[in-house]
Motif scaffolding. Structure first.
Motif, short mmCIF file in Angstrom:
data_model
loop_
_atom_site.label_atom_id
_atom_site.label_comp_id
_atom_site.label_asym_id
_atom_site.label_seq_id
_atom_site.Cartn_x
_atom_site.Cartn_y
_atom_site.Cartn_z
N THR A 219 88.11 69.99 38.57
CA THR A 219 86.92 69.97 38.08
C THR A 219 86.43 69.30 36.92
O THR A 219 86.51 70.05 36.07
N PRO A 220 85.90 67.98 36.79
CA PRO A 220 85.79 67.38 35.82
C PRO A 220 84.60 67.96 34.91
O PRO A 220 83.87 68.22 35.67
N PRO A 221 84.59 68.05 33.66
CA PRO A 221 83.41 68.63 33.18
C PRO A 221 82.09 67.62 33.40
O PRO A 221 82.17 66.49 33.08
N ALA A 222 80.97 68.24 33.73
CA ALA A 222 79.80 67.32 33.91
C ALA A 222 79.26 66.74 32.65
O ALA A 222 78.48 65.44 33.12
N ASP A 223 79.58 67.10 31.65
CA ASP A 223 79.17 66.21 30.54
C ASP A 223 79.93 65.47 29.75
O ASP A 223 79.53 64.95 28.70
N VAL A 224 81.03 65.11 30.27
CA VAL A 224 82.31 64.39 29.89
C VAL A 224 82.25 63.22 30.77
O VAL A 224 83.27 63.22 31.55
N ASN A 225 81.56 61.99 30.66
CA ASN A 225 81.61 60.97 31.37
C ASN A 225 83.03 60.27 31.73
O ASN A 225 83.52 59.98 32.85
N TYR A 226 83.70 60.07 30.65
CA TYR A 226 84.91 59.35 30.65
C TYR A 226 85.95 60.30 31.56
O TYR A 226 86.82 59.47 32.38
#
Length: 279
Positions: A219-226
């Motif tokens: 689950t990629p962090p919602a606040d880390v776009n890259y």
């Protein structure tokens, strides 16, 4: 004191380089401030070189115990001591010139300072070059200087990743995959390590289903776009490799809507063009 070596040595390098250049320029006779500025810089730089040699000796112990690094450390130490000793001679010449400032013979002391200083720059370069080799070629001090276990973890993670890339480039695909599997076990909470392992399933093991299974657990962090972009792009690549082009297009459409990005849009357009060419 060993932990201060990187800071101290950069002051020595900067001060001594500028000091020698100012001493050379001083022979032009103007501007008038160049000669006293050269004396001040060379004095401060030599003191910094003495401190750099001292802190370097204090820092060498832990690094020398690392396998394969001792010869590089010894070469760096020797060149550092040579540079220090040469600039001590320069400092003595500058002091003599100051003491004889009212005598015509002062110029001979300044000539000696200039000539020896230029030689010193060569030794200084060699010392810096060997120091850089210790850090960048042998990882001397990287991850270990602070004594923080987390920094050692950073070193290990970087080493595993870089070796995996080297194995991949050499065609040792299973070796690359095994290293990234190990990294994922060591750093289960690091999303980027997990993404690298998922990518390895796709690139090294040619196993799109395994890559997709790994990506679904991340689950990629919602606040880390890259990280979101990397996760979405890898998912699209795995879906396409698994023969699910429509799923790849849908994934990229959702991604570009959530995180507008030119690279994602370009990849989406390419997939749509390929789908349009299908009979």
């Amino acid at each position: 004191m060993g932990a201060l070596h990187p800071q101290v040595v950069h002051f020595a390098i900067a001060l001594l380089i500028v000091g020698v250049l100012f001493r050379v320029l001083a022979w032009l006779g103007r501007p008038a401030f160049v000669s006293p500025a050269a004396a001040a810089l060379l004095t401060l730089g030599t003191l910094a070189a003495i401190a750099a040699a001292y802190t370097g000796e204090a820092a060498h112990g832990p690094i020398e115990r690392m396998p394969g690094v001792r010869s590089a450390v010894v070469a760096h130490e020797e060149w550092g001591e040579r540079a220090r000793n040469i600039f001590i001679i320069v400092l003595v010449a500058e002091a003599l010139a100051l003491a004889m400032r009212k005598s015509p013979k002062a110029r001979y002391a300044l000539m000696a300072s200039t000539a020896v200083g230029l030689v010193g720059l060569g030794a200084l370069y060699e010392a810096g070059e060997h120091g850089g080799e210790i850090v960048y070629a042998y990882a001397g001090g990287v991850g270990t200087r602070s004594g923080n276990p987390e920094d050692v973890g950073h070193l290990l993670r970087a080493g595993l990743y870089q070796q995996a890339l080297a194995d991949r480039a050499a065609g040792k695909l299973e070796g690359a995959a095994a290293l990234l599997d190990f990294a994922a076990q060591l750093f289960p909470g690091d999303v980027e390590v997990q993404l690298a392992r998922a990518e390895s399933q796709l690139i090294d093991r040619k196993d799109p289903p395994a890559a997709l299974a790994a990506l679904r657990t991340i689950t990629p962090p919602a606040d880390v776009n890259y990280v979101r972009i990397r996760h979405g792009m890898l998912t699209a690549d795995a879906l396409e490799a698994a023969g699910q082009r429509d799923g790849a297009i849908a994934t990229l459409q959702q991604l570009v809507a959530a995180v507008p990005n030119a690279r994602v849009q370009q990849r989406l357009d390419a997939l749509k063009a390929q789908a349009g060419r299908q009979p």
